[in-house]
Motif scaffolding. Structure first.
Motif, PDB file in Angstrom:
ATOM      1  N   SER A 112      88.355  -4.534  15.541  1.00 33.40           N
ATOM      2  CA  SER A 112      87.373  -5.379  16.204  1.00 33.40           C
ATOM      3  C   SER A 112      87.091  -4.939  17.637  1.00 33.40           C
ATOM      4  O   SER A 112      88.000  -4.639  18.408  1.00 33.40           O
ATOM      5  N   TYR A 131      82.616  -5.442  14.506  1.00 28.93           N
ATOM      6  CA  TYR A 131      83.940  -5.932  14.130  1.00 28.93           C
ATOM      7  C   TYR A 131      84.727  -4.948  13.266  1.00 28.93           C
ATOM      8  O   TYR A 131      85.811  -5.292  12.781  1.00 28.93           O
ATOM      9  N   ASN A 181      86.771  -9.118   6.168  1.00 29.59           N
ATOM     10  CA  ASN A 181      87.200  -8.865   7.532  1.00 29.59           C
ATOM     11  C   ASN A 181      86.985 -10.147   8.341  1.00 29.59           C
ATOM     12  O   ASN A 181      86.448 -11.133   7.826  1.00 29.59           O
ATOM     13  N   GLY A 212      89.790  -8.723  13.248  1.00 24.15           N
ATOM     14  CA  GLY A 212      90.054  -7.467  12.562  1.00 24.15           C
ATOM     15  C   GLY A 212      91.448  -7.367  12.000  1.00 24.15           C
ATOM     16  O   GLY A 212      91.923  -6.276  11.664  1.00 24.15           O
ATOM     17  N   THR A 227      86.272  -6.871  19.830  1.00 20.52           N
ATOM     18  CA  THR A 227      86.791  -7.936  20.687  1.00 20.52           C
ATOM     19  C   THR A 227      87.938  -7.423  21.534  1.00 20.52           C
ATOM     20  O   THR A 227      88.119  -7.851  22.685  1.00 20.52           O
ATOM     21  N   PRO A 245      86.731 -11.802  12.813  1.00 15.57           N
ATOM     22  CA  PRO A 245      86.497 -11.394  14.200  1.00 15.57           C
ATOM     23  C   PRO A 245      87.684 -10.719  14.886  1.00 15.57           C
ATOM     24  O   PRO A 245      87.477  -9.937  15.819  1.00 15.57           O
TER      25      PRO A 245
END
Length: 418
Positions: free
Chosen positions: A331, A117, A221, A225, A333, A223
């Motif tokens: 992140s 992340y 922080n 970011g 993600t 998930p």
């Protein structure tokens, strides 16, 4: 980013004490009203798990030290005395021994979560560096603790690792002699390791306090970011984060208890129940499982000095991750290419751990060198280049937007199934 304390002392004594040492107000602002990102998942519970595990290790370690004898001829006997004669001594020892393994399970998850992340990116560089320092202190503490039972693997593991320092030019022999307390591993070595093993956990606790302080300055922080931009992006630490952390701790302790009560010696080595014998070398000297990846890196380099440099560099390089990662997106993600290389890195770490447990011969040596090359390439080549070449996905403008989008997608999927 500490919350503004709304703590109001009620009794006269509480008001008097708060005016002179506002520790209750500090706890209230840091762990009650502290603004927490509303989208934190259960990977964020491992910070609390590590804090609890540190407490378990310190408490059990202090009690065990009351009954342990740091003497080469008496150490193993004192361990057996703890197991057989001390009330619940077997439980204390199994909690402490398996607790070290659980500590490393949690810290590896915590580090990988931070890497996934992007928790090391600005403005959290100092927070990350303090975490790496804690990791180094943990490794030193665990190594010295592994020596204390003074079994075969304890003795020969200490022999192999301390001999590595002799490869350092000019000062190596002096450092090794100081660690040994003489010209061979013996009673003075055990005394030194016991003293340092007792001291270092309190140093870890001090750095943990700095780590939490740095966390509260820079903020957590999350998930996505994305930095907190409004009060809508946050929820109070209590009850939201405390309930989630408590549930994570309970689940982790169930896993911990499974090893303590059903597989107490599974993560150890059977040779460590054999008294240390300087004249009888074990067929295959291996460290504890949590050192195996770094042990594989050490053995992958033909030169003794080169292996020592590679092993210590494999840990030290973690400090420089904030500057090696050139991506503007935190992140993974929203970083599909980096995400693939991240899981390759995880597989590399697991592979190195397996190779570290195998004899240093044939295909194991070749595979160790390949994985060692990729380990360093991930930091020195992959992270800088992907940050430049990758095209990340569109990042939400706020944490609230990301949460609402996820909620809408969940409702849409539920309606389509209906």
């Amino acid at each position: 980013m500490a919350g503004t304390s709304t703590y109001q002392p009620k009794s006269g004594f509480a008001k008097w004490f708060e005016a002179r040492l506002p520790i209750v107000g500090l706890v209230h602002s840091s762990f009650v009203v502290y603004p927490t990102p509303r989208n934190l998942n259960y990977w964020w519970t491992f910070g609390a798990i590590l804090s609890v595990m540190l407490g378990v290790q310190i408490i059990t370690g202090v009690v065990l030290a009351m009954h342990y004898t740091p003497h080469a001829t008496l150490a193993m006997g004192s361990v057996e005395h703890i197991m057989r004669d001390v009330n619940y001594g077997w439980l204390l020892r199994y909690l402490h021994a398996n607790g070290a393994s659980m500590f490393f399970v949690a810290v590896y998850v915590h580090i990988l979560r931070g890497m996934y992340y992007g928790s090391y990116k600005e403005p959290r560089e100092v927070l990350w560096i303090l975490g790496v320092i804690i990791f180094l202190l943990m490794m030193a503490t665990a190594f010295m603790g592994y020596v204390l039972p003074w079994g075969q693997m304890s003795f020969w593991g200490a022999t192999v690792i301390t001999n590595l320092f002799s490869a350092i030019p000019l000062v190596g022999e002096s450092i090794t002699t100081w660690l040994w307390g003489g010209f061979a591993i013996d009673n003075p070595t055990l005394n030194r390791f016991f003293s340092l093993h007792y001291l270092l956990p309190f140093m870890i606790a001090g750095v943990v306090i700095l780590h939490i302080w740095a966390l509260h300055v820079s903020g957590q922080n999350n998930p996505t970011g994305i930095d907190i931009k409004s009060k809508d992006d946050t929820v109070p630490f209590t009850p939201h984060a405390t309930i989630k952390d408590s549930f994570g701790i309970i689940c982790f302790f169930i896993f911990f208890a499974w090893f303590v009560f059903f597989l107490p010696n599974y993560l150890g080595h059977p040779d460590n129940y054999i008294p240390a014998d300087p004249l009888k070398t074990p067929a295959h000297i291996v460290p504890e499982w949590y050192f195996l990846p770094f042990y594989a890196i050490l053995r992958a380099i033909p030169s003794k000095l080169g292996g020592v440099i590679a092993m210590f560099s494999s840990i030290a390089i973690l400090i420089f991750i904030p500057w090696l990662d050139t991506s503007r997106v935190r992140s993974a993600t929203y970083r599909p290419l980096y995400r693939q290389f991240f899981w390759i890195f995880v597989a590399t770490g697991i592979g190195l751990g397996y190779l570290g447990s195998q004899p240093p011969e044939g295909i194991y040596v070749i595979a160790g060198r390949i994985l060692t090359f990729y380990y360093f390439a991930h930091f020195l080549l992959v992270m800088p280049l992907i940050g430049i070449l990758e095209r990340p996905k569109s990042v939400p403008s706020s944490i609230t937007e990301a949460v609402l989008a996820k909620t809408r997608s969940g409702h849409g999927a539920a309606e389509s199934k209906a």
